[in-house]
Design a protein around this motif. Structure first.
Motif, PDB file in Angstrom:
ATOM      1  N   GLN A  59       0.829  -1.203   0.000  1.00  0.00           N
ATOM      2  CA  GLN A  59       0.000   0.000   0.000  1.00  0.00           C
ATOM      3  C   GLN A  59       0.867   1.258   0.000  1.00  0.00           C
ATOM      4  N   MET A  60       1.936   1.237   0.799  1.00  0.00           N
ATOM      5  CA  MET A  60       2.828   2.392   0.845  1.00  0.00           C
ATOM      6  C   MET A  60       3.552   2.584  -0.475  1.00  0.00           C
ATOM      7  N   ALA A  61       3.901   1.479  -1.125  1.00  0.00           N
ATOM      8  CA  ALA A  61       4.560   1.575  -2.425  1.00  0.00           C
ATOM      9  C   ALA A  61       3.658   2.284  -3.424  1.00  0.00           C
ATOM     10  N   ALA A  62       2.360   1.995  -3.348  1.00  0.00           N
ATOM     11  CA  ALA A  62       1.406   2.605  -4.273  1.00  0.00           C
ATOM     12  C   ALA A  62       1.177   4.081  -3.969  1.00  0.00           C
ATOM     13  N   THR A  63       1.187   4.439  -2.679  1.00  0.00           N
ATOM     14  CA  THR A  63       0.832   5.812  -2.305  1.00  0.00           C
ATOM     15  C   THR A  63       2.032   6.741  -2.182  1.00  0.00           C
ATOM     16  N   ILE A  64       3.176   6.205  -1.726  1.00  0.00           N
ATOM     17  CA  ILE A  64       4.365   7.065  -1.638  1.00  0.00           C
ATOM     18  C   ILE A  64       4.954   7.164  -3.041  1.00  0.00           C
ATOM     19  N   GLY A  65       4.509   8.149  -3.768  1.00  0.00           N
ATOM     20  CA  GLY A  65       4.926   8.336  -5.157  1.00  0.00           C
ATOM     21  C   GLY A  65       5.119   9.808  -5.458  1.00  0.00           C
ATOM     22  N   THR A  66       4.818  10.189  -6.676  1.00  0.00           N
ATOM     23  CA  THR A  66       5.014  11.592  -7.066  1.00  0.00           C
ATOM     24  C   THR A  66       4.115  12.534  -6.277  1.00  0.00           C
ATOM     25  N   GLY A  88      -1.081   5.226 -11.605  1.00  0.00           N
ATOM     26  CA  GLY A  88      -0.140   4.202 -11.191  1.00  0.00           C
ATOM     27  C   GLY A  88       0.914   3.828 -12.201  1.00  0.00           C
ATOM     28  N   ASN A  89       0.853   4.409 -13.393  1.00  0.00           N
ATOM     29  CA  ASN A  89       1.798   3.976 -14.418  1.00  0.00           C
ATOM     30  C   ASN A  89       2.449   5.162 -15.127  1.00  0.00           C
ATOM     31  N   MET A  90       1.762   5.727 -16.107  1.00  0.00           N
ATOM     32  CA  MET A  90       2.427   6.672 -17.007  1.00  0.00           C
ATOM     33  C   MET A  90       2.869   7.967 -16.350  1.00  0.00           C
ATOM     34  N   VAL A  91       2.063   8.510 -15.419  1.00  0.00           N
ATOM     35  CA  VAL A  91       2.515   9.741 -14.763  1.00  0.00           C
ATOM     36  C   VAL A  91       3.716   9.460 -13.867  1.00  0.00           C
ATOM     37  N   GLN A  92       3.809   8.246 -13.370  1.00  0.00           N
ATOM     38  CA  GLN A  92       4.940   7.881 -12.514  1.00  0.00           C
ATOM     39  C   GLN A  92       6.209   7.669 -13.339  1.00  0.00           C
ATOM     40  N   THR A  93       6.092   6.900 -14.425  1.00  0.00           N
ATOM     41  CA  THR A  93       7.274   6.630 -15.246  1.00  0.00           C
ATOM     42  C   THR A  93       7.767   7.888 -15.948  1.00  0.00           C
ATOM     43  N   ASN A  94       6.846   8.785 -16.258  1.00  0.00           N
ATOM     44  CA  ASN A  94       7.249  10.059 -16.851  1.00  0.00           C
ATOM     45  C   ASN A  94       8.075  10.871 -15.862  1.00  0.00           C
ATOM     46  N   ALA A  95       7.684  10.816 -14.580  1.00  0.00           N
ATOM     47  CA  ALA A  95       8.438  11.515 -13.538  1.00  0.00           C
ATOM     48  C   ALA A  95       9.828  10.901 -13.374  1.00  0.00           C
ATOM     49  N   LEU A 150      12.667   6.399  -7.094  1.00  0.00           N
ATOM     50  CA  LEU A 150      12.292   5.257  -6.253  1.00  0.00           C
ATOM     51  C   LEU A 150      10.810   5.272  -5.915  1.00  0.00           C
ATOM     52  N   PHE A 151      10.300   6.443  -5.522  1.00  0.00           N
ATOM     53  CA  PHE A 151       8.885   6.556  -5.169  1.00  0.00           C
ATOM     54  C   PHE A 151       8.002   6.180  -6.357  1.00  0.00           C
ATOM     55  N   ALA A 152       8.336   6.734  -7.518  1.00  0.00           N
ATOM     56  CA  ALA A 152       7.498   6.504  -8.695  1.00  0.00           C
ATOM     57  C   ALA A 152       7.538   5.045  -9.130  1.00  0.00           C
ATOM     58  N   TYR A 153       8.724   4.434  -9.111  1.00  0.00           N
ATOM     59  CA  TYR A 153       8.822   3.037  -9.531  1.00  0.00           C
ATOM     60  C   TYR A 153       8.030   2.124  -8.599  1.00  0.00           C
ATOM     61  N   SER A 154       8.106   2.370  -7.307  1.00  0.00           N
ATOM     62  CA  SER A 154       7.363   1.540  -6.357  1.00  0.00           C
ATOM     63  C   SER A 154       5.864   1.644  -6.605  1.00  0.00           C
ATOM     64  N   THR A 155       5.415   2.821  -6.994  1.00  0.00           N
ATOM     65  CA  THR A 155       3.993   3.009  -7.300  1.00  0.00           C
ATOM     66  C   THR A 155       3.591   2.195  -8.520  1.00  0.00           C
ATOM     67  N   VAL A 156       4.465   2.132  -9.500  1.00  0.00           N
ATOM     68  CA  VAL A 156       4.176   1.388 -10.733  1.00  0.00           C
ATOM     69  C   VAL A 156       3.938  -0.091 -10.438  1.00  0.00           C
ATOM     70  N   ILE A 157       4.786  -0.702  -9.627  1.00  0.00           N
ATOM     71  CA  ILE A 157       4.633  -2.137  -9.395  1.00  0.00           C
ATOM     72  C   ILE A 157       3.432  -2.439  -8.499  1.00  0.00           C
ATOM     73  N   ALA A 158       3.135  -1.560  -7.555  1.00  0.00           N
ATOM     74  CA  ALA A 158       1.985  -1.807  -6.682  1.00  0.00           C
ATOM     75  C   ALA A 158       0.668  -1.597  -7.418  1.00  0.00           C
ATOM     76  N   TRP A 159       0.602  -0.545  -8.215  1.00  0.00           N
ATOM     77  CA  TRP A 159      -0.644  -0.258  -8.930  1.00  0.00           C
ATOM     78  C   TRP A 159      -0.918  -1.268 -10.039  1.00  0.00           C
ATOM     79  N   SER A 160       0.110  -1.950 -10.511  1.00  0.00           N
ATOM     80  CA  SER A 160      -0.136  -3.003 -11.503  1.00  0.00           C
ATOM     81  C   SER A 160      -1.032  -4.074 -10.899  1.00  0.00           C
ATOM     82  N   TYR A 161      -0.834  -4.364  -9.626  1.00  0.00           N
ATOM     83  CA  TYR A 161      -1.654  -5.362  -8.926  1.00  0.00           C
ATOM     84  C   TYR A 161      -3.083  -4.858  -8.766  1.00  0.00           C
ATOM     85  N   TYR A 162      -3.237  -3.572  -8.411  1.00  0.00           N
ATOM     86  CA  TYR A 162      -4.578  -3.011  -8.265  1.00  0.00           C
ATOM     87  C   TYR A 162      -5.348  -3.098  -9.585  1.00  0.00           C
ATOM     88  N   GLY A 163      -4.679  -2.702 -10.657  1.00  0.00           N
ATOM     89  CA  GLY A 163      -5.345  -2.701 -11.960  1.00  0.00           C
ATOM     90  C   GLY A 163      -5.734  -4.088 -12.420  1.00  0.00           C
TER      91      GLY A 163
END
Length: 453
Positions: A69-76, A160-167, A352-365
């Motif tokens: 959960q923290m991986a998904a929320t601690i992001g950009t 959870g994906n494109m805005v994070q990887t763009n950052a 680091l924050f953005a990448y962690s969000t990407v992997i966690a949100w993949s599970y949510y999606g």
């Protein structure tokens, strides 16, 4: 198109939705008897290894569920979101992020309780849960559950994906001169290696990864505050006074400062959005209330600790009215006090924050998609498309994706909040049941200690 989407975003994130989100948090706080006071107990549960939990149904531990959960929320949102809130709403927006977090803890608790209460075990033996399940099985509103799953599976590609990887690619290019296409390829590969293993793989990675990245950023902020302690009180005072200025409360029903503080607080900790309970449902736990407490701590860590580091540092640096935008403002604010190392701290943690969000949100999606199609093949296709989107987001200018993200986040929140309000009685019952058991456990532990002594 961008102008139209800006209008839609402003409409859906207008006063009605913000009042609904904050109001739900306040209502649940009162209904649950200020469950936030159990935060110390919640933190102990997050790191516990109780025998009954190991024997309970679930795929990952309490701790792994929390770090996912923290991986998904601690992001950009913790870096860019706080900065944009201060730019648009003023220093007082940080205060309203704190307010949102306090009541959001009750919201996040309720989400997790319902996620565990109504979760189901699939044919593969793994748990599935979240708003789509408690809307269907608890509230008996399958059409609303389907709506949430549709919005969630689409929103994941934005927030959870494109805005994070763009950052990530922007930070890598600006700080280390790495071309965006190189960053895109690396991100796509390392994302694929993690998400193809499912929630157990994601849980293992986040359990190791999240504490390191969070502590790294927090230490950087604490160093700044320690070395410049003389101006910290003035910064906090400005945050508190600006939150209640005439201009703040006069710009509509909520006021500009309140609107941005609440909206960015939600973007940061996702309380009420309905995403985190999807991970909570996978936890090995004997009582829904136990996982509810663990999930509640995520809001505290995310907003009260991490976002405060960002907000206070930005106010201390006093660059928010100079025209510096978003994440660059956070980097330059750290740079004011630590020079180049400060800028690098923000750049590295953004990655680091953005990448962690990407992997966690993949599970949510994928869980939202699996609810809709109930097909392993559909999940496999979703994961492939997810990896492709990672590369696309890293190499493309995607301002429009931010707007889509805001809109679909709101569309996710509405059915989830309806579910929380409609099932608040279930949450209250499960809370009383768990607190009774927790009291008995404490008495047994005290008796055992006395006997051994």
């Amino acid at each position: 198109m961008i102008g139209f989407l800006e209008q839609v975003s402003a409409f859906v994130w207008g006063p009605p939705l913000l009042i609904l989100i904050v109001g739900t948090g306040i209502y649940l706080t009162l209904r649950l008897g200020f469950v936030q006071i159990l935060l110390p107990t919640a933190l102990l549960n997050a790191f516990s290894r109780k025998k009954q939990d190991k024997l309970s149904d679930g795929d990952i531990s309490h701790y792994q569920a929390l770090t996912t959960q923290m991986a998904a929320t601690i992001g950009t949102g913790n870096i860019v979101g706080v900065a944009t809130a201060v730019i648009a709403g003023g220093p007082g927006a940080v205060f309203w992020m704190w307010v949102m977090a306090i009541f959001g803890m009750a919201t996040k608790y309720a989400e997790a309780v319902l996620a565990v209460k109504y979760r189901v075990k699939g044919e593969d033996g793994q748990m599935s849960g979240g708003p789509m399940y408690y809307l269907e099985r608890g509230l008996k509103l399958k059409w609303l559950a389907v709506a949430f799953a549709i919005f969630g599976s689409i929103a994941a590609f934005g927030i959870g994906n494109m805005v994070q990887t763009n950052a990530v690619s922007a930070a890598a290019e600006n700080s280390f001169n790495i071309p965006t296409w190189v960053t895109g390829i690396i991100l796509a590969i390392v994302t694929a290696l993690v998400i193809l293993g499912g929630i157990k793989s994601i849980g293992r990675v986040t359990a190791f990864f999240v504490p390191i990245m969070a502590v790294f950023y927090i230490i950087g902020g604490l160093i700044i505050m320690t070395l410049n302690f003389d101006i910290v009180p003035a910064a906090i005072n400005l945050i508190l006074t600006d939150a209640f200025t005439a201009s703040a409360v006069g710009g509509g029903i909520l006021g500009t400062v309140i609107r941005y503080g609440v909206a960015r607080g939600i973007f940061s900790n996702e309380a009420g959005l309905g995403s985190a309970p999807i991970a909570a449902a996978a936890a090995k736990t004997d009582y829904p209330g136990r996982q509810g407490l663990v999930s509640m701590t995520q809001v505290f860590i995310d907003t009260i600790i991490v976002c405060s580091i960002t907000g206070i540092t930005i106010v201390m640096a006093d660059l928010h009215q100079t025209g510096v935008a978003g994440g660059a403002l956070t980097g330059e604010s750290f740079g004011v006090f630590l020079g180049t190392p400060g800028v690098l701290i923000v750049s590295i943690t953004t990655i680091l924050f953005a990448y962690s969000t990407v992997i966690a949100w993949s599970y949510y999606g994928e869980k939202c998609l699996n609810y809709l199609f109930k097909s392993p093949k559909a999940v496999t296709i979703y994961r492939v498309v997810w990896v492709v989107a990672v590369f696309f987001g890293a190499t493309t200018v995607i301002d429009i994706v931010w707007l889509f993200s805001d809109i679909f986040n709101a569309l996710m929140a509405i059915p989830n909040l309806i579910g929380l309000l409609g099932l608040s009685g279930v949450v209250a019952y499960e809370t009383k049941r768990f607190l009774k058991v927790a009291k008995e456990e404490r008495e047994q532990e005290r008796a055992a200690k006395s006997k051994s002594a």
